[in-house]
Scaffold this active site. Structure first.
Site, PDB file in Angstrom:
ATOM      1  N   VAL A  91       0.730  -1.278  -0.017  1.00 32.45           N
ATOM      2  CA  VAL A  91      -0.007   0.059  -0.001  1.00 32.45           C
ATOM      3  C   VAL A  91       0.972   1.188   0.193  1.00 32.45           C
ATOM      4  CG1 VAL A  91      -1.946  -1.528   1.409  1.00 32.45           C
ATOM      5  CG2 VAL A  91      -0.107   0.124   2.460  1.00 32.45           C
ATOM      6  N   GLU A 166       9.781   2.312 -12.610  1.00 31.59           N
ATOM      7  CA  GLU A 166       8.521   2.640 -13.554  1.00 31.59           C
ATOM      8  C   GLU A 166       8.894   2.725 -14.849  1.00 31.59           C
ATOM      9  OE1 GLU A 166       5.475   5.156 -11.672  1.00 31.59           O
ATOM     10  OE2 GLU A 166       5.818   4.223  -9.832  1.00 31.59           O
ATOM     11  N   ASN A 225      17.744   4.377  -3.084  1.00 29.21           N
ATOM     12  CA  ASN A 225      17.212   5.356  -3.941  1.00 29.21           C
ATOM     13  C   ASN A 225      17.963   6.650  -3.354  1.00 29.21           C
ATOM     14  OD1 ASN A 225      15.540   3.930  -5.022  1.00 29.21           O
ATOM     15  ND2 ASN A 225      13.745   4.181  -3.703  1.00 29.21           N
ATOM     16  N   CYS A 277       9.295   7.749  -5.337  1.00 29.29           N
ATOM     17  CA  CYS A 277      10.145   7.293  -4.279  1.00 29.29           C
ATOM     18  C   CYS A 277      11.229   8.158  -3.818  1.00 29.29           C
ATOM     19  CB  CYS A 277      10.863   6.025  -4.909  1.00 29.29           C
ATOM     20  SG  CYS A 277       9.726   4.609  -4.925  1.00 29.29           S
ATOM     21  N   LYS A 280      10.706  11.054  -1.288  1.00 29.37           N
ATOM     22  CA  LYS A 280       9.830  10.706  -0.104  1.00 29.37           C
ATOM     23  C   LYS A 280      10.861   9.798   0.786  1.00 29.37           C
ATOM     24  CE  LYS A 280       7.391   7.155  -0.457  1.00 29.37           C
ATOM     25  NZ  LYS A 280       6.633   5.927  -0.545  1.00 29.37           N
TER      26      LYS A 280
END
Ligand code: UDX
Ligand code: ADP
Length: 463
Positions: A91, A166, A225, A277, A280
């Site tokens: 989620v 993505e 990341n 990503c 954040k």
């Protein structure tokens, strides 16, 4: 434990594609993806498989292959949890918009809700897998909720962060650089890890499956990341210096990328990174470091975000300055709105912030993106709450045709590196525009010499 049924809570950009690949590669496992959002599930079940809610090259074919066989999309969260031996939590974990850690810490309310739901329903032992990117030590919170509110059954918590990007999700899932699984060192923990290893071993070579403790796995995702985003901010910092000195950032990137210690990937200078990503996760890292009193560590990583914000603002400032210090009532065509090519995702896209700046300067913006729906553009802008939805509507329009977007425009801003932009009839576009015809290439995808030959005033990032 032999896994025969998997449930994934969350049918988003991570849960959807990941489960589609697991179902394709493990026909003996029943995979059910559940979500509270009825529209999203209905779209995943659309008879026309090209209408699935997430655009990823190759994904619709994979969904078509498994859907109804061993891949199911449903809103019946309870049944799916009850039946599964292995539950992925996938989620969203947005940045908190209120209270302690506002603007930095991850909001874990959706995760907590999932944990409570699993605890309530589970009647037999389950393995719960954190798939969403979570701050380090979240597993502890999930475990506490499960153990204290459950029906006395045993839960094993694993961390299995997703590294797919993505736009290349299918390939990244089929041929991952590595699969990371973090778990407990206890006998039950080791068995749980093995159960998940066995799922991936259906298509991933064993030497690419890494197992660690839970905290290392959680922190590795944030670290990966942060390192990737840092590379982009580093090259973007150089892009500004290149513009001042006459160096070309593309040439600099090429030159340094050939050093095997640096490597050639992720050195493309741009209007700034976006996506759900990077920002954040770095903010998360900064918040965690601060909460341990590690202020220098926090400041170090925060600078990656500062640089990225600067790069976005610098791009919009450049447009205004170049257009004789005013864009008021001028038409600016935006080519691209997605945060990168080959996705319909717009979260944190640089386009949103550039548009916001230009609307403040009273520009009129016409957006064309091959995969992003018009209402998304408006909801992204309205979400910023800079001005009313009506004011955004007055200044922005979304069209389905790139030539229409550019017609009579004073300037074009390229915000996404869609391949199709390169193939446009740029001669035709030039003749349909106001003169001088400006192009601000925020992705360095067009060819300077060709654009200048046509007559455009062409500006890229970093040269
Ligand atoms: C990222 C990580 O790559 C992935 O491993 C993680 O699981 C999720 O976050 P994603 O956000 O989907 O994936 O896309 P990515 O390809 O990393 O691009 C992020 C942003 O950086 C995009 O806006 C992209 O355009 C930009 N970018 C990327 C650059 O500006 N220059 C580059 O060289 C590479
Ligand atoms: P990501 O990029 O991490 O996949 P998304 O926002 O695309 O993030 O997807 C997350 C999905 O999780 C959303 O579709 C949302 O509706 C769903 N979701 C959030 N909380 C729950 C919950 N408690 N039960 C089921 N689905 C949930």
């Amino acid at each position: 434990m032999k896994i025969t049924k998997i449930c994934c809570i969350g049918a988003g950009y991570v849960g959807g594609p990941t489960m589609a690949i697991i179902a394709q590669k493990c026909p003996h496992i029943q995979v059910t993806v559940v979500d509270l959002n009825e529209n999203r599930i209905a779209a995943w079940n659309d008879e026309d498989v090209t209408k699935i809610p997430i655009y990823e090259p190759g994904l619709s074919d994979i969904v078509a292959e498994s859907r109804g066989r061993n891949l199911f999309f449903s809103t019946d969260v309870e049944t799916a949890i009850d039946e599964a031996e292995l539950i992925f939590i996938s989620v969203n974990t947005p940045t908190k918009t209120f209270g302690k850690g506002k603007g930095m810490a991850a909001d874990l309310k959706y995760i907590e809700l999932c944990a409570r739901q699993i605890a309530k329903i589970a009647k037999d032992n389950k393995i719960v897998v954190e798939k969403s990117t979570l701050p380090v030590r979240t597993a502890e919170a999930i475990k506490s909720i499960l153990d204290h509110t459950g029906n006395g059954v045993q839960f094993q918590i694993l961390s299995n962060p997703e590294f797919l990007a993505e736009g290349t999700a299918v390939d990244d899932l089929l041929f991952p650089d590595r699969i990371l699984i973090g778990g407990d060192a206890s006998k039950e923990g080791v068995e749980a890890i093995q159960s998940l290893v066995d799922v991936y071993a259906n298509w991933v070579p064993q030497d690419k499956i890494l197992t660690t403790n839970v905290w290392s796995s959680e922190l590795s995702k944030l670290t990966a990341n942060a390192f990737l985003a840092q590379r982009i901010s580093s090259i973007n910092a150089m892009s500004e210096l290149c513009e001042k000195t006459g160096a070309d950032v593309n040439e600099v990137a090429r030159a340094i990328g050939m050093d095997s210690r640096i490597g050639s990937k992720f050195l493309k200078s741009s209007v700034g990174f976006g996506g759900s990503c990077f920002q954040k996760d770095i903010l998360n890292l900064v918040y965690i470091a601060k909460s341990y009193g590690l202020n220098e560590v926090a400041d170090y990583w925060e600078q990656v975000i500062v640089m990225n914000d600067h790069q976005k603002r610098r791009f919009s400032n450049k447009i205004v300055q170049t257009l004789y210090n005013t864009v008021a009532d001028k038409k600016i065509a935006f080519l691209g709105w997605a945060f990168k090519k080959d996705t319909n995702d717009t979260r944190e896209s640089a386009a949103i912030y550039v548009a916001d700046d230009l609307i403040n300067e009273q520009a009129n913006i016409t957006v064309y993106d091959p995969k992003v729906a018009g209402d998304k553009v408006f909801s992204d802008l309205n979400y910023l709450k800079t001005r009313s939805a009506d004011s955004n509507k007055e200044r922005v329009s979304v069209v389905q045709d790139p030539y229409e977007a550019c017609l009579n425009a004073h300037a074009i801003a390229v915000l996404t590196e869609w391949d199709e932009f390169i193939t446009y009839d740029w001669n035709r576009i030039y003749h349909s525009m106001q003169k001088p015809a400006f192009v601000f290439d925020g992705r360095n995808v067009l060819n300077r010499a060709e654009m200048e030959k046509i007559g455009f005033v062409y500006q890229s990032v970093g040269s």
